[in-house]
Design a protein around this motif. Sequence first.
Motif: not given
Length: 274
Positions: A104, A109-112
């Motif tokens: 983070k 990205s959240d997906e990654e």
Amino acid sequence: MIEIKNISYTYMKKTPFEKTALENISFAVNEGDFFAIAGHTGSGKSTLIQIIAGLIDLQSGSVEIDGESVKNKTARRKIGMVFQYPEHQLFEETVEKDIAFGPKNFGLSDEEISARIDEAMKQIDLDLNLKNVSPFELSGGQKRRTAIAGILALKPKYLILDEPTAGLDPKAKKILLGEIKKIHKARTTIILVSHSMEDIANLADRVTVLAQGKILFDGTPKKLFGQSEILKQAGLMPPPITQIMQKLQQAGLKVNSEIISFDEAEKEIFSACR
Ligand SMILES: Nc1ncnc2c1ncn2[C@@H]1O[C@H](COP(=O)(O)OP(=O)(O)OP(=O)(O)O)[C@@H](O)[C@H]1O
Ligand SMILES: [Mg+2]
């Protein structure tokens, strides 16, 4: 490649408590190496790896990561650092959140991040069902592996581990060492700090020995264990199996004493007794 040139470091410089921790250290770690740093307590191992990772500022000399100074963020990001007892730094509510913390901060990205969490947990053999469990409900070995997964999720090219098996029971220790071996095989360059000559014998291709902040030896573990004077000076002992082989040889049995694994020892003893 990590190139360390003429590193010296003194804590609390120009005070009555001044303490020189490192003196004129130079060596290089090549890509793909499994490199060990050994040495008695207080010999400067942790200071050295923190300088390599850019966590302690240089006082003299240079550290270059793939040709770029460690002072640059892009160079530092290639290094993953697992501190001693890393589980003491777990603090999130769930395993998943803890592993996600570093990625983070990297702004992924959240997906990654989610993909990296799964990958890191698999790499270190953590059951994916543990994702929503509190880190505090885990066993000691699982806690440690969760903390390491948080670093693996950053996908470091170079992974530095400071005494990763300290305080684990023999089973958890064996599992963790096996995983570190796998991570190395999957092409991560490893720098392992360890007191354990046995672990170094089983894992490392190269070992550098520190004593009072200076390099006493740099070479293969096999070569090191034959050099009793250097070991003595550094306050280290060869692995138990090597000690046994050395004793058998001194007692007149015709065995090679440069043995660092049980399998090799078994073969040697069988053929000497035949
Ligand atoms: N923050 C500090 N302030 C002052 N002196 C320090 C500090 N950290 C380490 N030292 C001193 O520097 C020397 C090297 O310490 P370092 O922690 O690097 O050794 P080490 O080889 O990692 O030891 P260990 O095996 O016990 O972890 C020691 O003499 C230690 O007392
Ligand atoms: Mg240390």
